[in-house]
Scaffold this active site. Structure first.
Site, PDB file in Angstrom:
ATOM      1  CB  SER A   8      43.990  51.113  64.879  1.00 25.40           C
ATOM      2  OG  SER A   8      44.038  52.482  64.529  1.00 25.40           O
ATOM      3  CG  HIS A  33      45.506  49.489  61.054  1.00 27.27           C
ATOM      4  ND1 HIS A  33      45.298  48.808  59.875  1.00 27.27           N
ATOM      5  CD2 HIS A  33      44.669  50.561  61.016  1.00 27.27           C
ATOM      6  CE1 HIS A  33      44.368  49.432  59.157  1.00 27.27           C
ATOM      7  NE2 HIS A  33      43.976  50.510  59.824  1.00 27.27           N
ATOM      8  CG  ASP A  35      43.845  53.981  60.914  1.00 22.57           C
ATOM      9  OD1 ASP A  35      43.458  53.364  59.910  1.00 22.57           O
ATOM     10  OD2 ASP A  35      43.673  53.580  62.080  1.00 22.57           O
ATOM     11  CG  MET A  37      42.886  59.403  58.662  1.00 21.65           C
ATOM     12  SD  MET A  37      41.770  59.676  60.049  1.00 21.65           S
ATOM     13  CE  MET A  37      41.468  57.980  60.536  1.00 21.65           C
ATOM     14  CG  HIS A  66      43.354  52.097  56.338  1.00 21.70           C
ATOM     15  ND1 HIS A  66      42.310  52.116  57.248  1.00 21.70           N
ATOM     16  CD2 HIS A  66      42.795  52.353  55.130  1.00 21.70           C
ATOM     17  CE1 HIS A  66      41.186  52.370  56.631  1.00 21.70           C
ATOM     18  NE2 HIS A  66      41.443  52.521  55.343  1.00 21.70           N
ATOM     19  CG  MET A  68      41.348  56.099  55.389  1.00 26.15           C
ATOM     20  SD  MET A  68      40.971  55.997  57.149  1.00 26.15           S
ATOM     21  CE  MET A  68      42.574  55.532  57.761  1.00 26.15           C
ATOM     22  CG  MET A 137      36.940  50.943  55.456  1.00 27.11           C
ATOM     23  SD  MET A 137      38.208  50.871  56.741  1.00 27.11           S
ATOM     24  CE  MET A 137      37.464  51.836  58.061  1.00 27.11           C
ATOM     25  CG  ASP A 175      40.159  49.510  60.043  1.00 24.36           C
ATOM     26  OD1 ASP A 175      40.017  49.688  61.261  1.00 24.36           O
ATOM     27  OD2 ASP A 175      40.814  50.279  59.306  1.00 24.36           O
TER      28      ASP A 175
HETATM   29  C1  DX5 Z   1      38.968  54.401  60.940  1.00 23.22           C
HETATM   30  C2  DX5 Z   1      40.283  53.690  60.965  1.00 23.22           C
HETATM   31  C3  DX5 Z   1      40.316  52.540  61.896  1.00 23.22           C
HETATM   32  C4  DX5 Z   1      40.154  52.929  63.338  1.00 23.22           C
HETATM   33  C5  DX5 Z   1      39.804  51.707  64.139  1.00 23.22           C
HETATM   34  O1  DX5 Z   1      39.013  55.355  59.975  1.00 23.22           O
HETATM   35  O2  DX5 Z   1      40.594  53.205  59.685  1.00 23.22           O
HETATM   36  O3  DX5 Z   1      41.523  51.813  61.719  1.00 23.22           O
HETATM   37  O4  DX5 Z   1      41.317  53.519  63.857  1.00 23.22           O
HETATM   38  O5  DX5 Z   1      39.500  52.104  65.428  1.00 23.22           O
HETATM   39  P1  DX5 Z   1      38.368  51.375  66.308  1.00 23.22           P
HETATM   40  O6  DX5 Z   1      38.822  49.962  66.472  1.00 23.22           O
HETATM   41  O7  DX5 Z   1      38.408  52.139  67.597  1.00 23.22           O
HETATM   42  O8  DX5 Z   1      37.096  51.474  65.566  1.00 23.22           O
HETATM   43 ZN    ZN Z   2      42.289  51.724  59.498  1.00 22.89          ZN
END
Ligand code: DX5
Ligand code: ZN
Length: 216
Positions: A8, A33, A35, A37, A66, A68, A137, A175
């Site tokens: 990630s 990955h 993320d 948001m 991913h 969010m 998650m 994740d």
């Molecule tokens: C959380 C994200 C994850 C996060 C994982 O909202 O979806 O992908 O970046 O990071 P670690 O491995 O540090 O928990």
């Molecule tokens: Zn993620």
């Protein structure tokens, strides 16, 4: 299926993103990955299309995004244009999930569904056949560096069972809070892909950490 690692980028050094991606390119990780948001679905804002464009230019790995965000339907074509291969939306953010997944596939991407820690696996029973990936998650989404929630183990096992029951073959991805203490057991229970941020990017030897996380 072999074990997939999806580092990630959220935990990477954004001032040196090119170099961070180059390290992943040289590792055994299969995916990267991303993320995304929006500050509405989760209490954090990460990055969007201008950053994805630059990541795509450097990355030699499959891009696993991913989302969010609320209203992900509004951006599906745009993610396809940017070269995303796996596009995952949250069950909790989609009123018409079936339509959203179909739209992702019709844009030429693989369609994923993510569920938050409080969301039961059973709610996916009518949608697994339409999904290429189920993302469990193992922390509450929003931040990297959080602690793994142990109830995830049983959710992974339940997901595997559900896929078998429905004769579906979606990838099971986990994740949040993934490290060397939980990776092996997650694979054993049926996970196919593990996302890791902190464990990979805070490591002194990223290549070796990725190798170890694969548990192969
Ligand atoms: C959380 C994200 C994850 C996060 C994982 O909202 O979806 O992908 O970046 O990071 P670690 O491995 O540090 O928990
Ligand atoms: Zn993620």
């Amino acid at each position: 299926m072999k074990h997939i690692i999806s580092p990630s980028i959220l935990a990477a050094d954004f001032a040196n993103l090119g170099a961070e991606i180059e390290k992943i390119n040289n590792s055994q990780a299969e995916w990267i990955h991303l993320d995304i948001m929006d500050g509405v679905f989760v209490p954090n804002i990460s990055f969007g299309f201008p950053v994805i464009k630059h990541i795509k230019k450097h990355a030699k790995k499959t891009l696993d995004a991913h989302l969010m965000i609320v209203n992900p339907d509004n951006y599906i074509e745009r993610f396809a244009e940017e070269g995303i291969e796996y596009l995952t939306v949250h069950y909790e953010a989609c009123t018409h999930l079936h339509r959203t997944l179909q739209k992702i596939r019709s844009c030429g991407m693989k369609a994923g569904v993510a569920i938050n820690p409080h969301t039961p696996v059973s709610l996916l029973s009518e949608i697994v056949a339409e999904s290429d990936l189920i993302l469990i998650m193992s922390v509450n989404p929003g931040f990297s560096g959080q602690k793994f929630i142990p109830n995830t183990y049983s959710k992974v096992a339940q997901t595997k069972e559900l896929l078998q029951q429905k004769n579906a073959n979606a990838i099971i991805e986990v994740d949040g809070g993934i490290d060397l203490t939980n990776a092996h057991r997650l694979y054993e229970l049926g996970a196919n892909a593990l996302v890791a941020g902190n464990t990979i990017f805070m490591s002194n030897d990223l290549i070796n950490t990725i190798y170890q996380l694969k548990c192969e």
